[in-house]
Design a protein around this motif. Sequence first.
Motif, PDB file in Angstrom:
ATOM      1  N   TYR A  34       4.375  -1.735   2.108  1.00  0.00           N
ATOM      2  CA  TYR A  34       5.071  -2.033   1.296  1.00  0.00           C
ATOM      3  C   TYR A  34       6.351  -2.180   1.801  1.00  0.00           C
ATOM      4  O   TYR A  34       7.191  -3.714   1.602  1.00  0.00           O
ATOM      5  CB  TYR A  34       5.192  -1.621   0.472  1.00  0.00           C
ATOM      6  CG  TYR A  34       5.337  -2.202  -1.228  1.00  0.00           C
ATOM      7  CD1 TYR A  34       4.246  -4.093  -1.055  1.00  0.00           C
ATOM      8  CD2 TYR A  34       6.270  -2.012  -2.072  1.00  0.00           C
ATOM      9  CE1 TYR A  34       5.430  -4.545  -2.655  1.00  0.00           C
ATOM     10  CE2 TYR A  34       6.269  -3.122  -3.454  1.00  0.00           C
ATOM     11  CZ  TYR A  34       6.656  -4.616  -3.400  1.00  0.00           C
ATOM     12  OH  TYR A  34       6.775  -5.155  -4.158  1.00  0.00           O
ATOM     13  N   LEU A  61       7.563  -4.749   4.277  1.00  0.00           N
ATOM     14  CA  LEU A  61       7.530  -6.281   4.200  1.00  0.00           C
ATOM     15  C   LEU A  61       8.915  -6.118   3.199  1.00  0.00           C
ATOM     16  O   LEU A  61       8.619  -7.268   3.872  1.00  0.00           O
ATOM     17  CB  LEU A  61       6.109  -5.727   3.390  1.00  0.00           C
ATOM     18  CG  LEU A  61       4.858  -6.514   4.195  1.00  0.00           C
ATOM     19  CD1 LEU A  61       4.226  -6.216   2.868  1.00  0.00           C
ATOM     20  CD2 LEU A  61       4.921  -8.177   4.235  1.00  0.00           C
ATOM     21  N   ALA A  62       9.417  -5.192   2.509  1.00  0.00           N
ATOM     22  CA  ALA A  62      10.289  -5.547   1.705  1.00  0.00           C
ATOM     23  C   ALA A  62      11.629  -5.901   2.488  1.00  0.00           C
ATOM     24  O   ALA A  62      12.467  -6.785   2.559  1.00  0.00           O
ATOM     25  CB  ALA A  62      10.519  -4.110   0.368  1.00  0.00           C
ATOM     26  N   LEU A 106      11.351  -8.768   3.875  1.00  0.00           N
ATOM     27  CA  LEU A 106      11.809 -10.058   3.393  1.00  0.00           C
ATOM     28  C   LEU A 106      13.732  -9.993   3.257  1.00  0.00           C
ATOM     29  O   LEU A 106      14.190 -11.151   3.336  1.00  0.00           O
ATOM     30  CB  LEU A 106      11.026  -9.919   1.900  1.00  0.00           C
ATOM     31  CG  LEU A 106       9.860 -10.529   1.702  1.00  0.00           C
ATOM     32  CD1 LEU A 106       9.520 -10.465   0.394  1.00  0.00           C
ATOM     33  CD2 LEU A 106      10.296 -12.068   1.602  1.00  0.00           C
ATOM     34  N   LEU A 107      13.655  -8.803   3.032  1.00  0.00           N
ATOM     35  CA  LEU A 107      15.505  -8.663   2.539  1.00  0.00           C
ATOM     36  C   LEU A 107      15.780  -8.479   3.685  1.00  0.00           C
ATOM     37  O   LEU A 107      17.392  -9.300   3.725  1.00  0.00           O
ATOM     38  CB  LEU A 107      16.041  -6.852   2.282  1.00  0.00           C
ATOM     39  CG  LEU A 107      15.671  -6.486   0.579  1.00  0.00           C
ATOM     40  CD1 LEU A 107      15.770  -5.324   0.893  1.00  0.00           C
ATOM     41  CD2 LEU A 107      16.245  -7.227  -0.215  1.00  0.00           C
ATOM     42  N   THR A 115      15.600 -11.238   5.755  1.00  0.00           N
ATOM     43  CA  THR A 115      15.519 -13.157   6.070  1.00  0.00           C
ATOM     44  C   THR A 115      16.759 -13.267   4.688  1.00  0.00           C
ATOM     45  O   THR A 115      16.924 -14.232   5.015  1.00  0.00           O
ATOM     46  CB  THR A 115      14.447 -13.561   5.983  1.00  0.00           C
ATOM     47  OG1 THR A 115      13.757 -13.295   4.171  1.00  0.00           O
ATOM     48  CG2 THR A 115      13.899 -13.426   6.611  1.00  0.00           C
ATOM     49  N   ALA A 116      16.911 -12.523   3.840  1.00  0.00           N
ATOM     50  CA  ALA A 116      17.794 -12.864   2.569  1.00  0.00           C
ATOM     51  C   ALA A 116      19.434 -12.590   2.980  1.00  0.00           C
ATOM     52  O   ALA A 116      19.401 -12.382   4.216  1.00  0.00           O
ATOM     53  CB  ALA A 116      17.153 -12.330   1.798  1.00  0.00           C
ATOM     54  N   GLY A 117      20.071 -13.739   2.409  1.00  0.00           N
ATOM     55  CA  GLY A 117      21.348 -13.329   2.376  1.00  0.00           C
ATOM     56  C   GLY A 117      22.000 -13.745   3.961  1.00  0.00           C
ATOM     57  O   GLY A 117      23.042 -14.341   3.807  1.00  0.00           O
ATOM     58  N   CYS A 118      20.011 -15.135   4.214  1.00  0.00           N
ATOM     59  CA  CYS A 118      20.949 -15.071   5.797  1.00  0.00           C
ATOM     60  C   CYS A 118      21.569 -16.647   5.936  1.00  0.00           C
ATOM     61  O   CYS A 118      21.002 -17.384   4.334  1.00  0.00           O
ATOM     62  CB  CYS A 118      19.345 -15.740   6.073  1.00  0.00           C
ATOM     63  SG  CYS A 118      18.706 -17.309   6.599  1.00  0.00           S
ATOM     64  N   LYS A 119      23.208 -16.464   5.497  1.00  0.00           N
ATOM     65  CA  LYS A 119      23.669 -18.025   5.001  1.00  0.00           C
ATOM     66  C   LYS A 119      23.000 -19.051   5.743  1.00  0.00           C
ATOM     67  O   LYS A 119      23.402 -20.330   5.346  1.00  0.00           O
ATOM     68  CB  LYS A 119      25.376 -17.779   6.200  1.00  0.00           C
ATOM     69  CG  LYS A 119      25.780 -16.674   5.188  1.00  0.00           C
ATOM     70  CD  LYS A 119      27.195 -16.616   5.221  1.00  0.00           C
ATOM     71  CE  LYS A 119      27.833 -16.086   4.218  1.00  0.00           C
ATOM     72  NZ  LYS A 119      28.333 -14.543   4.546  1.00  0.00           N
ATOM     73  N   ALA A 154      20.736 -20.209   5.768  1.00  0.00           N
ATOM     74  CA  ALA A 154      19.440 -21.335   4.623  1.00  0.00           C
ATOM     75  C   ALA A 154      20.400 -22.231   3.537  1.00  0.00           C
ATOM     76  O   ALA A 154      19.987 -22.850   3.233  1.00  0.00           O
ATOM     77  CB  ALA A 154      18.585 -20.719   3.652  1.00  0.00           C
ATOM     78  N   LEU A 155      21.863 -21.649   3.612  1.00  0.00           N
ATOM     79  CA  LEU A 155      22.425 -22.087   2.484  1.00  0.00           C
ATOM     80  C   LEU A 155      23.738 -23.401   3.496  1.00  0.00           C
ATOM     81  O   LEU A 155      24.371 -24.081   2.907  1.00  0.00           O
ATOM     82  CB  LEU A 155      23.562 -21.187   1.979  1.00  0.00           C
ATOM     83  CG  LEU A 155      22.725 -20.417   1.390  1.00  0.00           C
ATOM     84  CD1 LEU A 155      24.057 -19.630   0.521  1.00  0.00           C
ATOM     85  CD2 LEU A 155      22.143 -20.860   0.672  1.00  0.00           C
TER      86      LEU A 155
END
Lengths: 480, 1102
Positions: free
Chosen positions: A12, A15-16, A19-20, A22-26, A28-29
């Motif tokens: 887990y 996986l976390a 995910l983290l 890929t997050a805050g990946c500029k 994507a914005l």
Amino acid sequence: MTLSYKPLRSLYAGLALGLLMTAGCKKALDIDPPSTQIVSSQAFVNDMSATSVMTGMYSNMMSGAQNFVSGNRSITARESLAADELVNYLPASQDATLQEFYTNTYNIANPYFWNEFYQRIYTCNATIEGVTASTGISDAVRAQLLGEAKFFRAFIYFYAVNTYGDVPLALTTDYRTNNTLSRTPKARVYEQIVADLKDAEALMGNDYFKGTTAGTTERARPNKAAASALLARAYLYMEQWANAEAAATSVINNGTYSLETDLNRVFTNTSKEAIWYLQTVLATNYSTYDGQYFMLTRVAPGTSAQSPVAIRLSFFDSFEQGDARRTNWIDTFTINNTDYYFPFKYQKNLSTTPEALLVLRLAEQYLIRAEARAKQGNVTGANSAASDINVIRKRAGLGDTQAANEPDMLKVVAAERRSELFAEWGHRWFDLIRTDKADAIMSVLTPLKGGVWNSNYKILPIPYSETQINTNLKQNPGYN
Amino acid sequence: MNNIVPGKGMPIPFSKLFMIMKLIIPLILVAVLHVSGASYGQKVTINKKKAALTDIFKTISEQTGREFIANPTLLANTMPVDVNVKDKDISEFLPELLRKQGLAYAVVNNVIVITRDPKLLMVPPASLVLAPDPPKVVKGWIADLNGVRLPGATVALKGTNKGTTTDGSGYFEIRSELAGDSAELVVTYTGFITRVAHIRYFIPTMIVLRPSTSELDQVQVIAYGTTTKRFSTGNVATVTAAEIERNPVSNPLLALSGRVSGLVINQVNGLPGGAVSVQLRGFNSISGGTAPLYIIDGVPFKGGGYGSINNALDGGNMLDFVNPADIASIDVLKDADATSIYGSRGANGVILITTKKGKPGRMRSNVTAYTGISKVTRKPEYMNLQEYLQMRREAMLNDGVRPGPADYDVNGTWDTTRYTDWQERIMGGSAHISDVQGSVSGGNNQVQYLVGGGYHRESPVMPTDGASRKGSAHFNITGTSEDNKFSVNAGAYYVSNNNDIPPVDPTGSIRDLAPNAPEPFNPDGTLNWENGTYSNSFSSLLQPYLGRSNNINGNITLSYRPIKGLDIKVAGGYQNTAIKEYTGTPLYIINPYLTGNKIASARYGTSNYNIWNIEPQVTYNFRFGKGNVETLLGETFRHELNESLIQSGSNYVSDALLKNPAAAATLTNESSGMSENAYNATFGRVKYTWDSKYILTLNGRYDGSSRFGPANRFHFFWSAGGAWIFTQEKAVKELVPFLSFGKLRGSYGTTGNDAAGDYAFLDLYRSIPYPYQGSNGLQPQALFNAALQWEATRKIEGAIDLGFLEDKILVTASYYTNRSNNQLQNLPLSAVTGFSSIRSNIPAIIRNNGWEFELRTTNIKTRNFDWSTSLNIALPRNTLVSYPGVGPDDPTFIIGKPLGTIRVYEYAGVDPQTGVYTFYDKERKKVTSPVDRTKILDPVSVKYYGGFQNSLRYKGWTADFLFQFEDHTVRNPLINGTFPPGFQGNQLKSRALGRWQKPGDVTDIPKYTQSILGFLPWALYGKNSDLAYSRAPFLRLKNVSIAYQLPASLMKKLRLQQVSLFAQGQNLLTFSKKEFRDFDPEADAINFGPLKTFTGGLKVNL
């Protein structure tokens, strides 16, 4: 089975972590800028788009009837009213501002030229920053655009100090800096003007640009000579006579410019004496808004907001007998048995020879040099104040000047400036202030115009809202 | 047939294999028979003695065509039975037969599933129990009454910390070290009654849970999951499909009115497709971004208005493109605990819409149809002809003038004996509404499906052609792999709307018509302009309009469960809304007597909204200590693209070509827009429930949006919520035995509001359309603000939930405070910056706080008669706490008052001597031309509001009554017409008759006048004074629904499952202050208000 969650927890956690990451990946914005407008980084991405920012400013100034370059809100119209050249016939109820200039009584709530000056300065600063940072611009265009922007910034600051006195000196697009600027002393602003113009002289060439390419007969964008011409004027106002003479000489000796012998050709877009003009962009009946607003054709002045003014009779009478400028550049409109005189420098419809709004022309350079030479004691003889004045007088169909000493020559220069440059860019008004004649003349004239002269009213008030938003901005004396 | 041998670890003693074979053979036989068989009846005839149960089943199978499925171990120990039935339905004898054996049955997918009787914990005979073989294990399945397995149910071993959750097939196993041969299990599952089951070790046992009927156990949909009111730590209100179905409305938002505490839904426009205002716990934002976030099946939906070019719709409402009949539930999320997981978009609350899905079971088809009429709720009472003429003549007399050349009504041009009740003529008619919805659903444990479609038509009350027609389609399908590890859910709904109602709200123009105005139409049907004296207001009723919109939303979820408790999911969704509109002004509606150019013109609007959203998620649930841990981690990728184009054309050669933009001689692009935004976020939640007593929820979201400056693109939002179910404490249970449920909960957290608009932070350049040196230029448009970010809202909530007398009385009281900071505003700048302002965040603080109360009571519940009541009240308060740089005399912002508070002139009465309006000035002197707006007035916030509902059932009859009440301030009809009394145009009796006539008269209605001098004080001061506003508290019978379900015996004859007849009504009765007797108090008093609707219909389940 009870759950053994330890291995699961690590799964887990993995996986976390995934995910983290890929997050805050500029990325994507990242979205495309709007297709209906463009962002500044794209405005300076190549020669074409970078050039269109300055183009946009020229176009914007010439497409509105209400800009400081022409029409009812122009420096020409307003300062000619403030001085002794024009009479305002338009009721204050229709245009309070014209009446305020006419009566030399200003309203601190009115921004006058302030907002537009700084709007233009922003564009210049944005161009300087954008062009400097951009990697996609050719060297030739980069030099021309930097030169244009610096030239234009100096041009605006020249009018800013002459209309408002000390002004905040915004040299960046950063609103956080500009929002709290104090007023910079006039002398320091002049230093910046000189520095910008010297840069512009160095950056630009003698060829005129059309868009991104050099070498056009259109004098619609400033060039090196334009920078020198404005520099000459700045030195004149700074009373640096030798510098003024040198700068004016460089323009006069340039070889590209010569005085038009036909006075009716001076304000056309093929004028040989034009150093820099603004092109017409609107398909109205007139080439310029000056033509539209000054010419009286159907109704008496003041009947319509489009025909607000006429020439003051005393000003008309101040021309020498036989001065061709009075007959060519002033016309008469008679209605109800009354003669009205009006500036006729701009007179053409678009259909005939197109006119352009002249900003800098060679005649002024002769007058600048004449004054600078006189101030340096070079009054008569070859290459003197007299020789320069005689060039101007000759073109106006007048004989040589008889002035033989400095004070007389300065009077002649003043008179020639008045006759040559009337109803053009506030020359008369700024000359009165520059040469300390304003108080003497206006204390008599202002009451006749319906106002009360106050020496403080030589310059405009800082707009009230500005002093409220930025408390570092202190009001000019005499206004509160 | 995987149900025959269920799950894992089934111990099958060798000695019993024979028995299983015996069972399988008849089952195979049955299957064969079934395949070859034709249709079968439900009635059976059996006469058998000492027969095995399997034989009985076989016989039933042969006669009915139904298959039987049973756990062999259940049947292994049954006793032989005697059966003697003749032509009986299996339901009439089978239950009793099975009950004796400790069994029960359920029908699933036409298959009869035999289970252990849930009511009777029959201990299997000892012969089945094997020799103890430590460690001991309890195992089994959790299922609902239909035999459907429940994955994810929590099973705890009583007296220990041990517990587990069931797997995809509902199976569980727990090792136990407890003494004895049986264990007590506590089984909990969302939406079902928690059950304590006594299970013997080693024997796999089916534990059946009953669905809870308690309000506390109803499933609530929350962000990325579900919960119940019992175990929720946040504030969530749920409106079910049953409640929505009672409302004959086309916009689902209108069905929420009065049903959710804290949510104000006002229908500000009575035209089909008109605007709806939504306010959830007040206004958090100054610059208008106050709409809640809408999410449909996990996909954000672009709600709110869509800028319709049809002015009569006030911008329209996008939720009108969602079919209410497709909705299974609407959940309204309010506090930080429920909304902060939506990060930058949760500040204004969240409205979650879940569409219907198929359920395992036989195929169900149902059709619902209704039709009805709508009328305006109130008919304004205008002056009659005599009163009107008297008014006009008195006005002329007061002004000392004779009728002028344009006073056609009284100067002899128009017949002064002709009288038309224009209100009756134009607004007195009935709108027609009809609606048909149908759906088919069904499935088994592996696949469930639902397909539905509908048609809705609504016409306006005005005597015009045109209607709003809405066609819709909806499907949902779920598939699960054999091993229950992988599942897929896909759904989509589509709504197509076609509206050609003339784009006009005639409320105001009726008022401006003289009662003796001419006939609107000539005998040949053309408009009558009465030789140019009559500006015929019927012309706008002939104006063509066509609005076509298509909305499609699709979503898909793939989920995989590699191990028990762990789910890996990817949810994706897409919305596309395309709207095309056209309004024409053809020559035939233009007054030919007008001077100037008379040219036909038209406007065209096109807009397109595209949203996609992808959310990978991982959930992992496990036991920890005496509690359950539910965790969630996910990520959002979202992209939105909006495009719009508005064009206007003029000079068409023919009125018939108005719809064609290419036929316009001049076509102007009024505006063209294209904007995009993208979101990327990581979110997570941890919920820990300890012993069903203490609950803690933590939410977090790291949210990024392209709408904001690069310096502030990402932000972390979080919340913490906790609850204590104190009735689980022994001491409390003993102390207050009548208290069946008690929970204290609270939450604190942060959310955001991203209503900045796209690209607001960018330094944009626009194109200048005047070529200079032959090329177009660029002009700077705005300053770059790298720091631009969202408005931040901090939410705090504390609440208590109580249940009395076995939850017969449920009370909730909550108090909340939302503090919103960082308001997105245009910050004024010194012009030295080159601009007058910059879009920035201003530290202005707005507070919304208030109380919300909910009471639900089950008053009577018997076999034949049920009566339940619910009441909700909200008492909100909105305050502008601070705004930097705002002084006490600021015209726009008033610190300490609700946002939207305005300054008005203070009305001081009509001067009894002169008959004109007077107002108080600063010194409290009465003046006729006031300068100072001395009065502060709040026309925005709602003082209190709520709903009161009663539901009754008597046998097959049900009746529901919903009252809605609200107290707000609106513009009143007293002074809000086009002209004051005396001018040409009719007036309301209530606001015109009691006028000032002679010195000494004391009244609020000034003397009649028809001059500009009389008009100005009315228009300049009166309309901007407190006289123009009134508090309009109202109580409205919002919704009535009466239904009768035809008796089951009749249904059998008709071979139908269920048929009900129903009658519904909306806005039937309205009670308000007398001054609003002429207009609906819900809408602003000068616009088209909501309508009252009566419908009747039929619902058939096949």
